[in-house]
Design a protein around this motif. Structure first.
Motif, PDB file in Angstrom:
ATOM      1  N   THR A  91       0.882  -1.160   0.000  1.00 33.07           N
ATOM      2  CA  THR A  91       0.000   0.000   0.000  1.00 33.07           C
ATOM      3  C   THR A  91       0.921   1.212   0.000  1.00 33.07           C
ATOM      4  OG1 THR A  91      -1.754  -1.172   1.152  1.00 33.07           O
ATOM      5  CG2 THR A  91      -1.823   1.237   1.232  1.00 33.07           C
ATOM      6  N   VAL A  92       0.697   2.101  -0.951  1.00 34.85           N
ATOM      7  CA  VAL A  92       1.621   3.201  -1.209  1.00 34.85           C
ATOM      8  C   VAL A  92       0.877   4.529  -1.184  1.00 34.85           C
ATOM      9  CG1 VAL A  92       3.317   4.072  -2.854  1.00 34.85           C
ATOM     10  CG2 VAL A  92       2.811   1.648  -2.793  1.00 34.85           C
ATOM     11  N   ARG A  93       1.442   5.497  -0.498  1.00 35.97           N
ATOM     12  CA  ARG A  93       0.909   6.864  -0.556  1.00 35.97           C
ATOM     13  C   ARG A  93       1.845   7.664  -1.450  1.00 35.97           C
ATOM     14  NH1 ARG A  93       0.977   8.638   4.540  1.00 35.97           N
ATOM     15  NH2 ARG A  93       2.129  10.555   4.290  1.00 35.97           N
ATOM     16  N   ILE A  94       1.261   8.290  -2.474  1.00 31.31           N
ATOM     17  CA  ILE A  94       2.060   9.060  -3.430  1.00 31.31           C
ATOM     18  C   ILE A  94       1.514  10.473  -3.543  1.00 31.31           C
ATOM     19  CG2 ILE A  94       2.739   7.052  -4.815  1.00 31.31           C
ATOM     20  CD1 ILE A  94       0.546   7.826  -6.811  1.00 31.31           C
ATOM     21  N   GLU A  95       2.369  11.342  -4.063  1.00 34.91           N
ATOM     22  CA  GLU A  95       1.948  12.713  -4.377  1.00 34.91           C
ATOM     23  C   GLU A  95       2.201  12.935  -5.854  1.00 34.91           C
ATOM     24  OE1 GLU A  95       3.400  17.291  -3.719  1.00 34.91           O
ATOM     25  OE2 GLU A  95       3.624  15.909  -2.021  1.00 34.91           O
ATOM     26  N   PHE A  96       1.170  13.437  -6.532  1.00 36.19           N
ATOM     27  CA  PHE A  96       1.306  13.808  -7.940  1.00 36.19           C
ATOM     28  C   PHE A  96       1.940  15.188  -7.952  1.00 36.19           C
ATOM     29  CE2 PHE A  96      -2.094  10.770  -7.654  1.00 36.19           C
ATOM     30  CZ  PHE A  96      -1.881   9.936  -8.741  1.00 36.19           C
ATOM     31  N   LEU A  97       3.157  15.308  -8.488  1.00 40.25           N
ATOM     32  CA  LEU A  97       3.917  16.552  -8.379  1.00 40.25           C
ATOM     33  C   LEU A  97       3.292  17.710  -9.151  1.00 40.25           C
ATOM     34  CD1 LEU A  97       7.580  15.222  -8.368  1.00 40.25           C
ATOM     35  CD2 LEU A  97       6.140  15.920  -6.439  1.00 40.25           C
ATOM     36  N   ASP A  98       2.554  17.415 -10.225  1.00 42.17           N
ATOM     37  CA  ASP A  98       1.952  18.509 -10.994  1.00 42.17           C
ATOM     38  C   ASP A  98       0.757  19.141 -10.279  1.00 42.17           C
ATOM     39  OD1 ASP A  98       0.449  16.189 -11.327  1.00 42.17           O
ATOM     40  OD2 ASP A  98       0.131  16.478 -13.479  1.00 42.17           O
ATOM     41  N   THR A  99      -0.002  18.335  -9.525  1.00 47.52           N
ATOM     42  CA  THR A  99      -1.207  18.868  -8.870  1.00 47.52           C
ATOM     43  C   THR A  99      -1.060  18.989  -7.359  1.00 47.52           C
ATOM     44  OG1 THR A  99      -2.157  16.666  -8.566  1.00 47.52           O
ATOM     45  CG2 THR A  99      -2.707  17.842 -10.633  1.00 47.52           C
ATOM     46  N   LYS A 100      -0.006  18.401  -6.814  1.00 48.27           N
ATOM     47  CA  LYS A 100       0.241  18.361  -5.371  1.00 48.27           C
ATOM     48  C   LYS A 100      -0.820  17.539  -4.624  1.00 48.27           C
ATOM     49  CE  LYS A 100       3.904  20.886  -5.662  1.00 48.27           C
ATOM     50  NZ  LYS A 100       5.093  20.147  -5.968  1.00 48.27           N
ATOM     51  N   GLU A 101      -1.615  16.755  -5.367  1.00 55.06           N
ATOM     52  CA  GLU A 101      -2.611  15.900  -4.736  1.00 55.06           C
ATOM     53  C   GLU A 101      -1.951  14.614  -4.272  1.00 55.06           C
ATOM     54  OE1 GLU A 101      -6.253  15.167  -6.903  1.00 55.06           O
ATOM     55  OE2 GLU A 101      -6.114  17.131  -7.849  1.00 55.06           O
ATOM     56  N   GLU A 102      -2.465  14.062  -3.179  1.00 52.47           N
ATOM     57  CA  GLU A 102      -1.974  12.792  -2.666  1.00 52.47           C
ATOM     58  C   GLU A 102      -3.029  11.716  -2.898  1.00 52.47           C
ATOM     59  OE1 GLU A 102      -0.582  12.813   1.369  1.00 52.47           O
ATOM     60  OE2 GLU A 102       0.728  14.540   1.028  1.00 52.47           O
ATOM     61  N   ALA A 103      -2.568  10.491  -3.052  1.00 49.87           N
ATOM     62  CA  ALA A 103      -3.468   9.353  -3.200  1.00 49.87           C
ATOM     63  C   ALA A 103      -2.803   8.141  -2.569  1.00 49.87           C
ATOM     64  CB  ALA A 103      -3.756   9.084  -4.675  1.00 49.87           C
ATOM     65  N   GLU A 104      -3.630   7.199  -2.148  1.00 45.42           N
ATOM     66  CA  GLU A 104      -3.113   5.960  -1.579  1.00 45.42           C
ATOM     67  C   GLU A 104      -3.676   4.796  -2.370  1.00 45.42           C
ATOM     68  OE1 GLU A 104      -2.220   5.425   2.730  1.00 45.42           O
ATOM     69  OE2 GLU A 104      -3.884   4.001   2.593  1.00 45.42           O
ATOM     70  N   TYR A 105      -2.789   3.897  -2.781  1.00 50.86           N
ATOM     71  CA  TYR A 105      -3.185   2.734  -3.570  1.00 50.86           C
ATOM     72  C   TYR A 105      -2.550   1.479  -2.996  1.00 50.86           C
ATOM     73  CZ  TYR A 105      -4.481   6.084  -7.226  1.00 50.86           C
ATOM     74  OH  TYR A 105      -5.045   7.119  -7.932  1.00 50.86           O
ATOM     75  N   THR A 106      -3.290   0.384  -3.113  1.00 48.07           N
ATOM     76  CA  THR A 106      -2.726  -0.937  -2.866  1.00 48.07           C
ATOM     77  C   THR A 106      -2.483  -1.550  -4.239  1.00 48.07           C
ATOM     78  OG1 THR A 106      -3.916  -1.164  -0.784  1.00 48.07           O
ATOM     79  CG2 THR A 106      -3.106  -3.197  -1.803  1.00 48.07           C
ATOM     80  N   ILE A 107      -1.283  -2.053  -4.459  1.00 41.69           N
ATOM     81  CA  ILE A 107      -0.936  -2.653  -5.750  1.00 41.69           C
ATOM     82  C   ILE A 107      -1.457  -4.091  -5.751  1.00 41.69           C
ATOM     83  CG2 ILE A 107       0.897  -3.170  -7.398  1.00 41.69           C
ATOM     84  CD1 ILE A 107       0.716  -0.168  -6.674  1.00 41.69           C
ATOM     85  N   VAL A 108      -2.361  -4.381  -6.692  1.00 40.57           N
ATOM     86  CA  VAL A 108      -2.983  -5.702  -6.801  1.00 40.57           C
ATOM     87  C   VAL A 108      -2.836  -6.218  -8.228  1.00 40.57           C
ATOM     88  CG1 VAL A 108      -4.663  -5.237  -4.959  1.00 40.57           C
ATOM     89  CG2 VAL A 108      -5.267  -4.718  -7.328  1.00 40.57           C
ATOM     90  N   GLY A 109      -3.230  -7.462  -8.447  1.00 41.96           N
ATOM     91  CA  GLY A 109      -3.259  -8.013  -9.801  1.00 41.96           C
ATOM     92  C   GLY A 109      -4.402  -7.413 -10.589  1.00 41.96           C
ATOM     93  N   SER A 110      -4.342  -7.546 -11.895  1.00 38.56           N
ATOM     94  CA  SER A 110      -5.326  -6.902 -12.770  1.00 38.56           C
ATOM     95  C   SER A 110      -6.757  -7.377 -12.529  1.00 38.56           C
ATOM     96  CB  SER A 110      -4.949  -7.092 -14.237  1.00 38.56           C
ATOM     97  OG  SER A 110      -4.925  -8.474 -14.548  1.00 38.56           O
ATOM     98  N   THR A 111      -6.952  -8.600 -12.067  1.00 35.74           N
ATOM     99  CA  THR A 111      -8.313  -9.103 -11.870  1.00 35.74           C
ATOM    100  C   THR A 111      -9.017  -8.424 -10.706  1.00 35.74           C
ATOM    101  OG1 THR A 111      -7.579 -10.927 -10.471  1.00 35.74           O
ATOM    102  CG2 THR A 111      -7.786 -11.370 -12.830  1.00 35.74           C
ATOM    103  N   GLU A 112      -8.265  -7.842  -9.790  1.00 33.91           N
ATOM    104  CA  GLU A 112      -8.867  -7.195  -8.629  1.00 33.91           C
ATOM    105  C   GLU A 112      -8.790  -5.669  -8.683  1.00 33.91           C
ATOM    106  OE1 GLU A 112      -8.392  -9.386  -4.702  1.00 33.91           O
ATOM    107  OE2 GLU A 112      -6.645 -10.057  -5.834  1.00 33.91           O
ATOM    108  N   ALA A 113      -8.267  -5.135  -9.760  1.00 31.51           N
ATOM    109  CA  ALA A 113      -8.079  -3.685  -9.859  1.00 31.51           C
ATOM    110  C   ALA A 113      -9.403  -2.952  -9.685  1.00 31.51           C
ATOM    111  CB  ALA A 113      -7.454  -3.330 -11.202  1.00 31.51           C
ATOM    112  N   ASP A 114      -9.356  -1.879  -8.920  1.00 34.58           N
ATOM    113  CA  ASP A 114     -10.514  -1.030  -8.670  1.00 34.58           C
ATOM    114  C   ASP A 114      -9.980   0.328  -8.221  1.00 34.58           C
ATOM    115  OD1 ASP A 114     -12.917   0.148  -8.018  1.00 34.58           O
ATOM    116  OD2 ASP A 114     -13.470  -1.334  -6.487  1.00 34.58           O
TER     117      ASP A 114
END
Length: 155
Positions: A91-114
């Motif tokens: 589970t990763v928290r990232i910041e998009f440098l162009d918008t300064k927005e943050e998001a958190e994602y869990t990296i999963v396989g393609s069948t579970e992507a949401d």
């Protein structure tokens, strides 16, 4: 499909449930629909028969796809994912440098992507860009309009 698919225990159970439902319930329903449509006579102008055959083809195709997935899966164990490097299950928290927005994602396989619910497929350009990165790393996401993200935290 000979490549591994990555799934959580929960995702694997959903695939198994879907497979069992298609094989033991839906397939039988389609057989009944075909038999009923055949009994109506001339098959060359029988819309019900054509519809049932189309449904049968879709069901059999999905069953085949699920069989392949169930023969080539690897379980994602979040307890084994590194807290230091981004990998499947992280589970990763990232910041998009162009918008300064943050998001958190869990990296999963393609069948579970949401993505709307924070589950990002390991096959997306964003996931590919941040894989094997550490907190503090900046990565370029190579898409039509490239952008950069910084990894804030991995947990």
């Amino acid at each position: 499909m000979a490549d591994k698919i990555y799934v959580t225990e929960e995702g694997l159970q959903k695939l198994r449930d879907e497979y069992n439902n298609l094989v033991h319930v839906v397939r039988e329903e389609v057989k009944s629909e075909l038999a009923e449509a055949r009994s109506l006579g001339d098959l060359s102008e029988n819309a019900d028969y054509d519809a049932a055959r189309d449904k049968q083809a879709r069901v059999e195709s999905r069953i085949s796809e699920l069989e392949s997935m169930l023969n080539h899966y690897e379980i994602i164990d979040p307890t084994k994912s590194s807290k230091k490097v981004v990998s499947i299950g992280s589970t990763v928290r990232i910041e998009f440098l162009d918008t300064k927005e943050e998001a958190e994602y869990t990296i999963v396989g393609s069948t579970e992507a949401d993505p709307l619910n924070g589950k990002l497929s390991n096959e997306t350009p964003l996931a590919q860009a941040i894989m094997n990165s550490r907190a503090g790393d900046t990565r370029l996401v190579e898409v039509k309009d490239p952008y950069e993200v910084i990894i804030i935290d991995i947990h």
